[in-house]
Design a protein around this motif. Structure first.
Motif, mmCIF file in Angstrom:
data_model
loop_
_atom_site.group_PDB
_atom_site.id
_atom_site.type_symbol
_atom_site.label_atom_id
_atom_site.label_comp_id
_atom_site.label_asym_id
_atom_site.label_seq_id
_atom_site.Cartn_x
_atom_site.Cartn_y
_atom_site.Cartn_z
ATOM 1 N N ASN A 4 -9.970 -3.237 -8.164
ATOM 2 C CA ASN A 4 -8.763 -2.531 -7.742
ATOM 3 C C ASN A 4 -7.820 -2.453 -8.952
ATOM 4 O OD1 ASN A 4 -6.539 -1.427 -6.486
ATOM 5 N ND2 ASN A 4 -6.681 -2.711 -4.660
ATOM 6 N N ALA A 63 0.873 -1.175 0.000
ATOM 7 C CA ALA A 63 0.000 0.000 0.000
ATOM 8 C C ALA A 63 0.910 1.225 0.000
ATOM 9 C CB ALA A 63 -0.910 0.013 1.224
ATOM 10 N N ILE A 64 0.527 2.222 -0.763
ATOM 11 C CA ILE A 64 1.273 3.466 -0.827
ATOM 12 C C ILE A 64 0.354 4.568 -0.292
ATOM 13 C CG2 ILE A 64 2.341 5.153 -2.420
ATOM 14 C CD1 ILE A 64 3.989 2.557 -2.125
ATOM 15 N N GLY A 108 4.833 5.558 -9.454
ATOM 16 C CA GLY A 108 5.515 4.304 -9.773
ATOM 17 C C GLY A 108 6.165 3.629 -8.573
ATOM 18 N N ALA A 131 4.815 1.845 -6.059
ATOM 19 C CA ALA A 131 4.346 0.471 -5.790
ATOM 20 C C ALA A 131 4.972 -0.501 -6.782
ATOM 21 C CB ALA A 131 2.822 0.400 -5.865
ATOM 22 N N VAL A 190 -0.317 -2.752 -11.265
ATOM 23 C CA VAL A 190 1.002 -2.932 -10.652
ATOM 24 C C VAL A 190 1.469 -4.369 -10.857
ATOM 25 C CG1 VAL A 190 2.218 -3.052 -8.434
ATOM 26 C CG2 VAL A 190 0.762 -1.078 -8.949
HETATM 27 C C1 LIG Z 1 -2.460 0.004 -5.519
HETATM 28 C C2 LIG Z 1 -1.448 1.056 -5.045
HETATM 29 C C3 LIG Z 1 -0.460 0.373 -4.087
HETATM 30 C C4 LIG Z 1 -0.702 1.609 -6.255
HETATM 31 O O1 LIG Z 1 0.332 2.473 -5.802
HETATM 32 P P1 LIG Z 1 1.098 3.486 -6.796
HETATM 33 O O2 LIG Z 1 2.439 3.795 -6.204
HETATM 34 O O3 LIG Z 1 0.208 4.605 -7.150
HETATM 35 O O4 LIG Z 1 1.286 2.525 -8.090
HETATM 36 P P2 LIG Z 1 2.166 2.819 -9.385
HETATM 37 O O5 LIG Z 1 2.300 4.301 -9.558
HETATM 38 O O6 LIG Z 1 3.410 2.000 -9.309
HETATM 39 O O7 LIG Z 1 1.278 2.185 -10.549
HETATM 40 C C5 LIG Z 1 -0.115 2.370 -10.542
HETATM 41 C C6 LIG Z 1 -0.640 2.024 -11.927
HETATM 42 O O8 LIG Z 1 -2.058 1.892 -11.864
HETATM 43 C C7 LIG Z 1 -2.655 2.790 -12.769
HETATM 44 N N1 LIG Z 1 -3.924 3.203 -12.198
HETATM 45 C C8 LIG Z 1 -4.140 3.939 -11.101
HETATM 46 N N2 LIG Z 1 -5.455 4.095 -10.898
HETATM 47 C C9 LIG Z 1 -6.074 3.404 -11.891
HETATM 48 C C10 LIG Z 1 -7.437 3.185 -12.220
HETATM 49 N N3 LIG Z 1 -8.435 3.690 -11.478
HETATM 50 N N4 LIG Z 1 -7.716 2.425 -13.302
HETATM 51 C C11 LIG Z 1 -6.731 1.905 -14.067
HETATM 52 N N5 LIG Z 1 -5.392 2.067 -13.772
HETATM 53 C C12 LIG Z 1 -5.089 2.818 -12.708
HETATM 54 C C13 LIG Z 1 -1.663 3.923 -12.901
HETATM 55 O O9 LIG Z 1 -1.888 4.692 -14.074
HETATM 56 C C14 LIG Z 1 -0.362 3.129 -12.946
HETATM 57 O O10 LIG Z 1 -0.184 2.480 -14.193
HETATM 58 P P3 LIG Z 1 0.771 3.103 -15.347
HETATM 59 O O11 LIG Z 1 2.153 3.199 -14.778
HETATM 60 O O12 LIG Z 1 0.664 2.134 -16.457
HETATM 61 O O13 LIG Z 1 0.210 4.465 -15.681
HETATM 62 C C15 LIG Z 1 -2.138 2.234 -4.318
HETATM 63 O O14 LIG Z 1 -3.168 2.740 -5.142
HETATM 64 C C16 LIG Z 1 -2.693 1.862 -2.957
HETATM 65 O O15 LIG Z 1 -1.997 1.903 -1.956
HETATM 66 N N6 LIG Z 1 -3.985 1.485 -2.893
HETATM 67 C C17 LIG Z 1 -4.606 1.089 -1.632
HETATM 68 C C18 LIG Z 1 -4.015 -0.211 -1.091
HETATM 69 C C19 LIG Z 1 -4.155 -1.358 -2.072
HETATM 70 O O16 LIG Z 1 -5.124 -1.449 -2.818
HETATM 71 N N7 LIG Z 1 -3.168 -2.269 -2.032
HETATM 72 C C20 LIG Z 1 -3.157 -3.447 -2.880
HETATM 73 C C21 LIG Z 1 -3.962 -4.526 -2.263
HETATM 74 S S1 LIG Z 1 -4.032 -5.932 -3.358
#
Ligand SMILES: CC(C)(COP(=O)(O)OP(=O)(O)OC[C@H]1O[C@@H](n2cnc3c(N)ncnc32)[C@H](O)[C@@H]1OP(=O)(O)O)[C@@H](O)C(=O)NCCC(=O)NCCS
Length: 152
Positions: A112, A75-76, A84, A86, A118
């Motif tokens: 999600n 989670a971030i 980027g 995560a 990711v």
């Molecule tokens: C999932 C999570 C860890 C991603 O963290 P992050 O650092 O923003 O991830 P990244 O930047 O490495 O990559 C995210 C990717 O998802 C894409 N993305 C984000 N929101 C999106 C959406 N609603 N629909 C489609 N793609 C989406 C981004 O564009 C990116 O892809 P890209 O590099 O091809 O553009 C973060 O949103 C989070 O903490 N969520 C809550 C906790 C969670 O869900 N954890 C995972 C449990 S399985």
């Protein structure tokens, strides 16, 4: 000085500290359990920090599920998403596990799309799905078994 387990270009993944609980918005007891897991198993969810400043961006690492094995989780914090982190952290953790021949899966509760994105970016693929009392779970693995795939 914190124990760094994995370094990437921008990040240092280090063993959690109870002081991380507030930033991560998790209970201190959760962090304490993960520290015990680290001591017993040698892996756990780690703090995702800025390699230069030490700022905590989230957590990423390996969870132990008694029934299902070792799962990649992350989670971030909202303010650091979309950069980027995560993907960078999860890819490094997957590599760390594969270097040690630790089989890892990831599970996502849909919807999600960010988390599924990711997992795909680090080379995992949808392999299976199942339902539990809270709904559907998608199972991702590095080496999918097409025969058990439940979705296309
Ligand atoms: C999932 C999570 C860890 C991603 O963290 P992050 O650092 O923003 O991830 P990244 O930047 O490495 O990559 C995210 C990717 O998802 C894409 N993305 C984000 N929101 C999106 C959406 N609603 N629909 C489609 N793609 C989406 C981004 O564009 C990116 O892809 P890209 O590099 O091809 O553009 C973060 O949103 C989070 O903490 N969520 C809550 C906790 C969670 O869900 N954890 C995972 C449990 S399985």
């Amino acid at each position: 000085m914190h124990d760094v387990v994995v370094r990437t270009e921008r990040l240092a993944l280090r063993i959690l500290d109870t002081e991380d609980a507030a930033v991560l918005a998790v209970p201190a007891e959760w962090v304490r359990r993960k520290i015990v897991q680290q001591e017993r198993l040698g892996f756990s969810p780690w703090a995702v920090t800025d390699r230069s400043s030490g700022e905590v961006y989230g957590f990423c690492g390996l969870f132990w599920r008694a029934a299902k094995g070792i799962t990649l989780g992350y989670a971030i914090v909202a303010s650091a998403r979309g950069r980027g982190y995560a993907t960078e952290a999860a890819g490094a953790v997957l590599g760390w596990a594969e270097d040690r021949q630790i089989p890892v899966y990831a599970s996502v509760r849909p919807p999600n799309p960010a988390s599924e994105r990711v997992l795909r970016k680090i080379g995992m693929e949808l392999d299976d799905h199942y339902w539990d009392e809270d709904g559907e779970r998608l199972v991702y693995r590095r080496s999918p078994n097409p025969r058990s795939a439940g979705r296309t």
